[in-house]
Design an enzyme around this catalytic site. Structure first.
Site: not given
Ligand code: NAP
Ligand code: 3JN
Length: 340
Positions: A17, A133, A163, A246
């Site tokens: 993200v 999302c 993803s 999605h």
């Molecule tokens: P991701 O690819 O696993 O990226 C996680 C990010 O968080 C990386 O930049 C990581 O840094 C950082 N992080 C993890 N542990 C940390 C720590 N202790 N201190 C500082 N930074 C830390 O995950 P993502 O898909 O981007 O999703 C991130 C968040 O966005 C989710 O947890 C969720 O709440 C939200 N989200 C995701 C989606 C989706 O479709 N993927 C959609 C909506 C919302 P490092 O690289 O240094 O580990």
């Molecule tokens: O799994 C997916 O397709 C979306 C994931 C979203 C997500 C992943 C980890 C933590 C979330 C979210 O946005 O609801 C969270 C969260 O609860 O923050």
């Protein structure tokens, strides 16, 4: 007249993200004066680009936010819980991608096409929550229909891409594919089971009522953003072996009948949505053609023959863009234009 510029922090900048957040800020020419990339200590030493220039990744700490005007958080809920208050104390407005603040009554939960005016309440806590999302992709299509005739009930099944579980999960699906081609056994830990050649009806943890947390997010967040606690959403969220975007099969029951032709007309006029519904020519939305853009495509619109005043449709959106990064940047655009 020169436009106002903002100091922006991207927390989780090395993630799926966060990476897109940076690209979307660039694409939309957000008025950034200075940018700060924050991640875990593992990423210190990495360098990411901002408009062609190198920006070093810094470790996220409570002291990371001095001088920051807008702090995007996408480093998981634990980091939002721990560090968002420090960002607010330092004077930043936080736009948070996690679920930790979404249901707090004094924190606005916003999709700009749905409830942009709720952003005004950011002053209560200094935080605006970005919805889940899967909820975002569904609600941009629900909103114009709900405005025409109140939605009473939604039954939705999601087909969520790899993803959605982060950058490593997407790499794992690619690796499972390469391993299968070379005859190696399945490996990986991002999902409960191998995802290749499979579908997994389990996203986030199970709640006591038998729904998963992901499914309950769709119910609770939809109610909050439509300001209507009488809507009931029954979701079944499923992981599928798709890389990005999605898809969702949505059935709604409305107070008055919405004829499919009327629904097409309402959706065609709605912001953020495009209708792609020409079954005779095999034209309907699909994730491989949706990934990479911000539009949510709606198709397969038809009357639900199983109930009175029922309508069924299929909606597909890029969950990393409209489902996370783009929605967050759109919120920041409104903040910047109207409030800061
Ligand atoms: P991701 O690819 O696993 O990226 C996680 C990010 O968080 C990386 O930049 C990581 O840094 C950082 N992080 C993890 N542990 C940390 C720590 N202790 N201190 C500082 N930074 C830390 O995950 P993502 O898909 O981007 O999703 C991130 C968040 O966005 C989710 O947890 C969720 O709440 C939200 N989200 C995701 C989606 C989706 O479709 N993927 C959609 C909506 C919302 P490092 O690289 O240094 O580990
Ligand atoms: O799994 C997916 O397709 C979306 C994931 C979203 C997500 C992943 C980890 C933590 C979330 C979210 O946005 O609801 C969270 C969260 O609860 O923050």
């Amino acid at each position: 007249m020169s436009r106002k510029e903002f100091t922006v922090a991207v927390t989780g900048a090395t993630g799926a993200v966060g990476d897109l957040m940076i690209r979307v800020l660039e694409e939309r020419d957000f008025p950034v004066g200075d940018i700060r990339y924050l991640a875990s200590s593992r990423s210190v030493g990495k360098v990411l680009k901002w408009k062609g220039e190198d920006v070093p990744v810094q470790e996220l700490t409570r002291d990371s936010f001095s001088g920051v005007d807008i702090a995007f958080f996408s480093a998981g809920g634990g980091r939002s819980q721990e560090f968002a208050p420090a960002a607010v104390d330092a004077g930043a407005v936080v736009v948070d991608n996690s679920s930790v603040f979404r249901m707090e009554p004094d924190i606005p939960l916003v999709v700009p096409e749905v409830n942009p005016d709720d952003i005004a309440h950011y002053t209560d806590r200094g935080i605006i929550a970005n919805p889940n999302c899967t909820t975002i992709i569904m609600i941009v299509a629900l909103k114009p229909l709900h405005d025409y005739s109140r939605i009473k009930r939604v039954v939705v099944s999601s087909y969520q891409s790899a993803s959605g579980a982060g950058a490593k999960a997407m790499e794992e699906l690619k690796k499972q594919t390469r391993d299968w081609v070379s005859g190696k056994p399945f490996e990986g830990s991002a999902f409960q089971y191998p995802l290749l050649f499979n579908v997994i009806p389990h996203i986030d943890s199970f709640s006591e009522n038998g729904y998963t947390r992901e499914e309950m997010k769709m119910h609770n967040e939809t109610r909050k953003m439509l300001h209507d606690d009488d809507i009931n959403v029954s979701a079944t969220c499923v992981r599928v072996p798709v890389l990005t975007a999605h898809s969702e099969a949505v059935s709604i029951e409305t107070e008055r009948e919405i004829h499919p032709e009327k629904a097409r007309e309402l959706l065609a006029e709605a912001p953020g949505v495009e209708v792609l519904d020409e079954p005779a020519d095999n034209r309907y939305p699909m994730p491989i053609y949706t990934a990479g853009g911000d539009t949510c495509y709606v198709g397969r619109i038809r009357k639900d023959i199983s109930t009175r005043n029922g309508l069924v449709f299929w909606v597909v959106g890029d969950q990393l863009r409209k489902g996370a990064a783009t929605n967050a940047v759109q919120i920041a655009e409104i903040l910047a234009e109207k409030y800061l």
